[in-house]
Design a protein around this motif. Structure first.
Motif, mmCIF file in Angstrom:
data_model
loop_
_atom_site.group_PDB
_atom_site.id
_atom_site.type_symbol
_atom_site.label_atom_id
_atom_site.label_comp_id
_atom_site.label_asym_id
_atom_site.label_seq_id
_atom_site.Cartn_x
_atom_site.Cartn_y
_atom_site.Cartn_z
ATOM 1 N N SER A 1 0.848 -1.187 0.000
ATOM 2 C CA SER A 1 0.000 0.000 0.000
ATOM 3 C C SER A 1 0.884 1.238 0.000
ATOM 4 N N GLY A 2 0.499 2.238 -0.764
ATOM 5 C CA GLY A 2 1.327 3.428 -0.865
ATOM 6 C C GLY A 2 2.491 3.216 -1.804
ATOM 7 N N ASP A 3 3.510 4.086 -1.669
ATOM 8 C CA ASP A 3 4.679 4.011 -2.545
ATOM 9 C C ASP A 3 5.960 3.996 -1.723
ATOM 10 N N HIS A 4 5.982 3.200 -0.661
ATOM 11 C CA HIS A 4 7.128 3.203 0.238
ATOM 12 C C HIS A 4 8.041 2.006 0.019
ATOM 13 N N VAL A 5 7.777 1.163 -0.989
ATOM 14 C CA VAL A 5 8.649 0.033 -1.304
ATOM 15 C C VAL A 5 9.358 0.350 -2.617
ATOM 16 N N TYR A 6 10.679 0.489 -2.539
ATOM 17 C CA TYR A 6 11.467 0.900 -3.704
ATOM 18 C C TYR A 6 12.329 -0.279 -4.158
ATOM 19 N N THR A 7 12.217 -0.636 -5.427
ATOM 20 C CA THR A 7 12.950 -1.789 -5.960
ATOM 21 C C THR A 7 13.989 -1.347 -6.970
ATOM 22 N N HIS A 8 15.121 -2.031 -6.932
ATOM 23 C CA HIS A 8 16.213 -1.796 -7.876
ATOM 24 C C HIS A 8 16.627 -3.158 -8.421
ATOM 25 N N THR A 9 16.374 -3.398 -9.694
ATOM 26 C CA THR A 9 16.634 -4.707 -10.286
ATOM 27 C C THR A 9 17.548 -4.576 -11.500
ATOM 28 N N TYR A 10 18.272 -5.647 -11.771
ATOM 29 C CA TYR A 10 19.083 -5.695 -12.989
ATOM 30 C C TYR A 10 18.207 -6.252 -14.117
ATOM 31 N N PRO A 11 18.634 -6.105 -15.382
ATOM 32 C CA PRO A 11 17.831 -6.629 -16.492
ATOM 33 C C PRO A 11 17.678 -8.142 -16.403
ATOM 34 N N ALA A 12 16.534 -8.653 -16.841
ATOM 35 C CA ALA A 12 16.273 -10.089 -16.789
ATOM 36 C C ALA A 12 17.282 -10.875 -17.616
ATOM 37 N N GLU A 13 17.848 -10.241 -18.645
ATOM 38 C CA GLU A 13 18.815 -10.936 -19.498
ATOM 39 C C GLU A 13 20.083 -11.311 -18.756
ATOM 40 N N GLU A 14 20.331 -10.689 -17.607
ATOM 41 C CA GLU A 14 21.531 -11.000 -16.837
ATOM 42 C C GLU A 14 21.463 -12.382 -16.198
ATOM 43 N N GLU A 15 20.249 -12.935 -16.045
ATOM 44 C CA GLU A 15 20.083 -14.255 -15.418
ATOM 45 C C GLU A 15 20.342 -15.336 -16.463
ATOM 46 N N ASP A 16 21.594 -15.450 -16.855
ATOM 47 C CA ASP A 16 21.994 -16.348 -17.932
ATOM 48 C C ASP A 16 22.752 -17.530 -17.340
ATOM 49 N N ARG B 1 28.374 -12.272 -10.605
ATOM 50 C CA ARG B 1 28.316 -10.823 -10.843
ATOM 51 C C ARG B 1 26.935 -10.262 -10.498
ATOM 52 N N LEU B 2 25.906 -11.131 -10.469
ATOM 53 C CA LEU B 2 24.588 -10.679 -10.035
ATOM 54 C C LEU B 2 24.639 -10.198 -8.595
ATOM 55 N N ASP B 3 25.385 -10.919 -7.748
ATOM 56 C CA ASP B 3 25.517 -10.521 -6.346
ATOM 57 C C ASP B 3 26.455 -9.330 -6.199
ATOM 58 N N SER B 4 27.474 -9.298 -7.024
ATOM 59 C CA SER B 4 28.383 -8.137 -7.001
ATOM 60 C C SER B 4 27.626 -6.866 -7.357
ATOM 61 N N TRP B 5 26.710 -6.988 -8.319
ATOM 62 C CA TRP B 5 25.885 -5.836 -8.722
ATOM 63 C C TRP B 5 25.071 -5.330 -7.535
ATOM 64 N N VAL B 6 24.475 -6.255 -6.767
ATOM 65 C CA VAL B 6 23.657 -5.863 -5.618
ATOM 66 C C VAL B 6 24.491 -5.127 -4.582
ATOM 67 N N PHE C 1 16.485 -4.902 1.868
ATOM 68 C CA PHE C 1 16.419 -6.304 1.418
ATOM 69 C C PHE C 1 17.375 -6.504 0.257
ATOM 70 N N LEU C 2 18.298 -7.460 0.437
ATOM 71 C CA LEU C 2 19.263 -7.788 -0.612
ATOM 72 C C LEU C 2 18.992 -9.214 -1.090
ATOM 73 N N HIS C 3 18.512 -9.328 -2.314
ATOM 74 C CA HIS C 3 18.250 -10.650 -2.904
ATOM 75 C C HIS C 3 19.461 -11.044 -3.745
ATOM 76 N N LEU C 4 20.126 -12.127 -3.343
ATOM 77 C CA LEU C 4 21.395 -12.548 -3.952
ATOM 78 C C LEU C 4 21.157 -13.819 -4.764
ATOM 79 N N LEU C 5 21.004 -13.666 -6.075
ATOM 80 C CA LEU C 5 20.616 -14.782 -6.947
ATOM 81 C C LEU C 5 21.800 -15.536 -7.525
ATOM 82 N N GLY C 6 22.999 -15.012 -7.388
ATOM 83 C CA GLY C 6 24.157 -15.633 -8.041
ATOM 84 C C GLY C 6 24.388 -17.066 -7.600
ATOM 85 N N ILE C 7 24.193 -17.362 -6.300
ATOM 86 C CA ILE C 7 24.414 -18.724 -5.801
ATOM 87 C C ILE C 7 23.463 -19.696 -6.486
#
Length: 838
Positions: free
Chosen positions: A172-187, A195-200, A229-235
């Motif tokens: 609710s509202g606009d208090h959740v701010y997301t910063h994501t890399y392009p989906a193409e990086e999940e290769d 490098r996905l985790d390094s980017w974070v 919140f840090l989501h680390l997808l590289g592993i």
């Protein structure tokens, strides 16, 4: 005396149109009925258990932390983090020091399905994934739900575009701010997925650096109730691509450990070491040794949990044995430190470093939250159920609810906090059970309606078989229908009563369909019940008496040679692709072009071959085998060739059976043409042998479906299966390719069944009716075995059992049309010019 079926066929010039109309009507009605039966399981088993409209609950005491930093190492196994290296050191030295000095650690027992989305929902929203998400998209929320992010003052998130948007959209509202890399990086073919985790980590550091000069951002960060919140997808990505035992996976863990240490230093410096920051490091799920997840193996469900900072218990050394007998403590060399295991979504009291009063008040608030959900669910069900039919949940009636809450409040006031905690835990347990009770309240009623419809439809099909093939025309007196006025009135009255009953209960529209559908079906059955019963015995006699004891063309040779060469090439493409990926050279463009070209041409190339049975079948099998090879990673590549060989054996056995019975008109396979019109006067009636043919068709369909995998296995499939086509993560394209892999064996069996029909001179409609009865009886059995709990593998398996038998009439009816075109039609790319003579 002339056979009535032959007489009927001989008059086809007068009855072709009515016959076609009846067949089309039967097809549409049957399709509608089975579509309704199919979707009924989603209304009965897979609806959202969440409720809305509850009053928010808050603990009245001051929280110990002003902010939370949440690290989630996606796909990280507990043993991968806690196990020491051979030299006694840790691959995650910073987190190891936290465990030994200033934090509490344990194993988080994740709930199946062990997937990223449900794992994060459990961590951040506090409930296990809504089962209705099985049929929904990955990024979109099937239902709105509350979460820690939504209740925060501000939440900043960094990580994958597959996870973060679902929490931002529902906030609710606009208090959740997301910063994501392009989906193409999940290769999966990336040279370095870490490098996905390094980017974070880089982005978060830049964020705090910019906050020093940005006064408004700094002011927001200094407020309380903030979450980072840090989501680390590289592993997870490295685990899929290289397996959890690989060096890439282990190195990624070390990189994450270093990143966590650096970021904690940045955060503490920014907030002046005020001691008001809580840190949690965990994972959403683990991973099997072969790089998949989704089921309930310990390697998938055991994830690490390390917490430290404000409000968290510090390392607690123990000398007595701990209540864990899984052997992990000794393997991890952590038996001297208290281990606190938790289940996702459950408040872990032993992690809290606070007073007993705070713990009791927190758990009491948690219990009231769940009780409010229970009350809302009970009210909703009570309002939509007639009072004399409503049965409340006995362990938590309104009187017992008041007793629980009043007693818990008194115990807290009397400072008997341990007793209050025990009572609140009991209240939570009863409330959760009650939520399940009311959520499944209508399941038995709907199940009975569907079963009644199944039984009626199956009886109707059996009557059609009897009327068509039991010589009922020889006994016209038996076909005189009883006066139907009484029956019609009874059916109309039943429909009215059902409709009024559902209106009073304000039932959903789909309930009307499930409850009213059996009425017209059983009306059709009961009309002919007398005639059906009287002729039943005349018919296990009629069928028994009907039993009688008794090379490639040059024009096609070039195409088949090319197809076999193509199959050989496709057998080497996966090997070359995986070799290139292991060397971190990416997916070769030539391999990708060959793969997509093979996929696109697999349904066209067979249409260029002759329509002679043997020629066309060989072309179809070769074309489909080539595609299947590109989607294989191991021995399952042998399945289509073996299945094709088995189909040729089956066809020849049926041919030999006809020869042994002395059936006239038998032809060699090489001389039968799919496209030739069969003389309708030679189409025969059903025999007991045809029941065998239909049974074997059902058997081979099931064999084809479960031979190497099914819909359920797609949930935890090996991404390597689609590496010949793409390596960038795309769930829809990858899922589509895996679905095509599942369908290929279906087409092989369907084409063979089409051959049986043509070779044995039998009406496809007659065989279809028998298959219909067999599949409906199986569907009724599997309907009771559908489950909405357990891993997605378990849920998917129970659904797939039901789906496959329903597909006998839904999917296979449609596929039979495609198969008929696939076998009997031919594309001519060029035609010989006609000679004109004066």
């Amino acid at each position: 005396m002339t056979d009535p079926f032959v007489e009927f066929l001989s008059r086809r010039h007068r009855t072709v149109l009515p016959l076609k109309m009846r067949m089309i009507t039967f097809f549409l009605v049957g399709l509608t009925v089975h579509v309704v039966f199919f979707f009924s399981i989603f209304d009965i088993y897979f609806t959202s258990p969440l409720v809305h409209g509850m009053t928010p609950q808050h603990t009245p005491l001051t929280p110990p932390a002003s902010r939370l930093v949440l690290f989630v190492g996606d796909g990280l196994r507990a043993d991968s983090l806690f196990t020491l290296l051979q030299n006694g050191s840790s691959r995650a030295p910073y987190l190891r020091s936290v465990i030994e000095e200033k934090g509490t650690w344990g194993v988080s027992h994740t709930h199946v399905p062990t997937e990223s989305r449900p794992g994060h929902v459990a961590l951040i929203a506090g409930f296990y994934e809504d089962v209705s998400a099985v049929a929904k998209g990955w990024k979109e929320n099937p239902v709105e739900f509350d979460s820690v992010f939504n209740e925060s003052r501000h939440t900043w998130c960094w990580g994958s575009p597959d996870i973060l948007p679902m929490f931002a959209k529902g906030a609710s509202g606009d208090h959740v701010y997301t910063h994501t890399y392009p989906a193409e990086e999940e290769d999966f073919a990336s040279t370095d997925a870490s490098r996905l985790d390094s980017w974070v980590f880089t982005q978060v550091k830049s964020f705090f650096q910019s906050a020093k000069s940005n006064s408004s951002l700094r002011a927001s960060l200094l407020e309380d109730k903030n979450v980072l919140f840090l989501h680390l997808l590289g592993i997870d990505t490295n685990g899929h691509a290289h397996r959890p035992m690989s060096q890439e996976y282990m190195d990624n863990i070390a990189l994450v450990d270093t990143g966590v240490a650096e970021l904690v230093s940045v955060v503490e410096d920014f907030f002046g070491h005020d001691g008001r920051t809580a840190y949690v490091f965990t994972s959403d799920h683990g991973m099997t040794n072969w790089g998949s997840h989704g089921a309930g193996h310990p390697s998938e469900t055991l994830t690490p949990l390390v917490a430290w900072g404000a409000g968290v218990q510090k390392a607690h050394r123990v000398t007595e044995p701990q209540p864990y007998d899984d052997g992990y403590l000794q393997d991890w060399k952590l038996e001297h430190l208290r281990r606190v295991d938790v289940n996702q979504g459950v408040l872990p009291l032993l992690y809290l470093n606070n007073t007993d009063q705070f713990k009791a008040e927190s758990l009491y608030t948690n219990a009231i939250q769940i009780l409010e959900q229970f009350k809302m669910k009970m009210i909703q069900k009570k309002e939509t159920t007639l009072s004399f039919l409503f049965t409340p949940y006995q362990l938590l009636t309104e009187a017992k609810q008041a007793e629980f809450t009043h007693k818990a409040r008194i115990l807290i006031q009397l400072e008997k906090y341990e007793d209050a905690i025990s009572l609140c835990q009991s209240l939570i347990s009863h409330a959760l059970e009650g939520l399940v009770y009311y959520h499944t309240y209508d399941r038995f009623f709907l199940g009975c309606s569907v079963v009644l419809g199944f039984a009626g439809w199956t009886s109707y099909v059996v009557l059609i078989i009897l009327k068509t093939h039991a010589s009922l025309n020889r006994h016209p007196s038996l076909l005189k229908q009883i006066p139907s006025h009484t029956l019609e009135r009874l059916c109309v009255c039943a429909a009215v009563v059902i409709t009024v009953f559902l209106l009073i209960q304000r039932s959903p529209v789909t309930y009307y369909i499930y409850c009213l559908l059996p009425v017209p079906v059983w009306y059709s059955v009961l009309k002919d019940t007398c005639a059906g019963l009287l002729t039943l015995f005349t018919s296990a006699c009629y069928l028994w008496s009907s039993r009688r004891r008794a090379p490639l063309h040059l024009s096609d040779r070039q195409q088949f040679v090319m197809q076999m060469l193509h199959v050989t090439v496709c057998a080497f493409v996966p090997y070359l692709t995986h070799s290139s990926l292991q060397q971190k050279q990416g997916l070769p463009l030539l391999n990708q072009i060959i793969s997509w070209t093979t996929l696109a041409s697999s349904m066209v190339v067979p249409l260029l071959s002759s329509t002679r049975i043997f020629h066309r079948l060989l072309s179809i099998f070769l074309s489909l085998t080539a595609t299947y090879l590109l989607l294989s990673t191991g021995s399952e590549a042998l399945f289509p060739p073996v299945l094709s060989w088995l189909m040729f054996v089956w066809i020849n056995i049926e041919q030999e059976a006809m020869l042994a019975q002395g059936v006239s008109g038998r032809q060699e396979l090489s001389t039968i043409d799919f496209s030739a019109n069969i003389d309708i006067t030679k189409i025969r009636q059903l025999k007991l042998d045809d029941i065998r043919r239909s049974y074997f068709f059902v058997f081979f369909i099931i064999t084809a479906f479960f031979g190497t995998g099914n819909i359920a296995s797609i949930n935890s499939f090996d991404p390597a299966s689609v590496y010949c086509f793409l390596t960038v993560f795309n769930p829809f394209i990858m899922g589509g390719l895996m679905m095509w892999k599942v369908i290929i064996p279906f087409i092989i069996v369907m084409c063979s069944f089409e051959t049986i029909q043509v070779a044995t001179q039998l009406s496809s409609r007659s065989l279809f009716l028998i298959v219909l009865v067999i599949s409906d009886l199986m569907a009724l059995h599997f309907f009771f075995l559908v489950q909405d709990y357990g891993s997605w593998l378990d849920i998917g398996t129970s659904i797939s059992h039901y789906v496959i038998v329903m597909s006998m009439t839904i999917f296979l009816m449609l596929l039979s049309v495609v198969t008929h075109i696939f076998t009997s039609k031919r594309l001519l790319l060029w035609r010989k010019p006609k000679m004109h003579f004066p």
